[in-house]
Enzyme design. Structure first.
Site: not given
Lengths: 260, 260
Positions: B1-3, B108
């Site tokens: 998962m992105c931030q 995200n």
């Protein structure tokens, strides 16, 4: 008057040597101190570094000088404001998306009387004549074609529009979609093609030389285009007023000259 | 998962402290090492710094850490690729122009099944689900309004579209036009409002503290929004699934919660 710098290559190349001389024109060897910017295409992606500080004292220019980004198409601009305040929204190059491609544009000149109608697809954010001209150009192309046309047809249409807009003043510009680099001359633009056998080049603006033979392969081909020649020991070709050139893979592929 | 990291303020503020902790999540304290980017609005202008290197070893991140750009709206993103190759065209945040304003977007989550039709005005350049969602959102807003609408009406429409797109997966996003910051939560997003009296904050990701009282004026107000809280001695508020907040001048102005 602003300064333009463009590069088009057949293999991703860094622009460190040319940028070294070019960025000194932003406040040191010349008086274009109202901000600057540079756009690097990397395949379909593009990154644009902008700063409203003069390029000789810009931390962003420091980064660009130290970080060898390899690109096939680069457009850089140092601004001497003629129209529009000095702020980020008025700093070239400008970017828009058309046909699922990024398009980058920078202009040198003055189109005082040019106030086209607001477009359906593209509108200026800042207050420069340059961004107005860019949005107008994009709008006309997008309205004519909803999908990317053949390169020849696109080139002819850009030549037609460039001539039309040039009626309003001085319109030296560079335009790229990451594949080709369009270069249009109203007054001052020069180019050089570097290919094997490579020689040593020496900068006009700084006592720096580079031996391109040591940093290239024999099949590399690089077109450099600038308002004024950047080196003093190579032969640069001046574009004529009204001339449009499409560079691809490091060489002029299509040339349109104004009927004399 | 992105931030994701966002900032919205009532006065131009630098993001150095928060970025210090945030950028370490790109390959050091967390595994989001597939590129990163940050966009700073300065009035109507916007500059976007992108790099496809992990943020902990990026020369561009070094510049951002050292160059205190003051901005009222910032969006940053560290990527953990779920869809689309690791390259510049797929690096967030993305930018488009609408109504003569720049719009910035970062996402995200994952919208695997989301393949909307190509728009008349906006098309993706890269291959991510995120850019597809952004272009779809812009397209719907632009088709509905050819001039910028009232903020309330715009907010309601963004809430409606966000709910619609969220049916395809996880859609945490940040969106800004330089005036307001829209923040939508599917799963994880937290925010904090910093205002007088200011205290000392301590980063989760690094043993660094800052006494905000020493770098602010009493009327400053700053909203920080992040996927996970960045500090361990302040109280962050979690957004609920389906919640959309519009931040303006450093505080939540409009809130839409999903009917429970």
């Amino acid at each position: 008057m602003c300064q333009l710098l463009g590069m088009n290559c057949n293999t991703p190349t860094d622009i460190l040597f040319s940028f070294e001389g070019f960025h000194r024109r932003g406040g040191l060897t010349d008086h274009h101190a109202d901000g600057w910017g540079i756009a690097f295409f990397e395949n379909k992606g593009c990154r644009v570094f902008l700063d409203d500080k003069p390029s000789v004292e810009s931390p962003v220019a420091d980064l660009v000088r130290r970080y060898p980004i390899k690109s096939e198409n680069v457009i850089a601009h140092i601004r001497k404001a003629t129209q529009g305040e000095i702020n980020l929204a008025n700093t070239h190059p400008f970017m828009r998306e058309m046909w699922g491609q990024y398009w980058i544009f920078a202009h040198n000149g003055n189109l005082e009387s040019f106030h086209p109608e607001a477009g359906e697809h593209y509108r200026p954010v800042g207050t420069t004549d340059s961004e107005r001209a860019f949005c107008h150009l994009m709008e006309k192309l997008r309205v004519k074609w909803s999908e990317p046309p053949e390169e020849d047809a696109l080139f002819e249409e850009v030549a037609r529009l460039a001539a039309e807009i040039s009626a309003n003043g001085v319109f030296n510009f560079m335009l790229s979609n990451g594949q080709s680099l369009f270069v249009h001359c109203s007054t001052h633009l020069h180019y050089i093609i570097r290919r094997a056998p490579f020689n040593t080049a020496h900068l006009v603006d700084d006592d720096v030389s580079v031996d391109f033979a040591s940093v290239t392969t024999p099949r590399d081909q690089v077109a450099m285009i600038a308002t004024q020649p950047l080196t003093d020991n190579e032969r640069w070709t001046a574009l004529s007023p009204g001339e449009l050139i499409l560079f691809r893979d490091g060489e002029p592929r299509l040339i349109h000259k104004q009927a004399g």
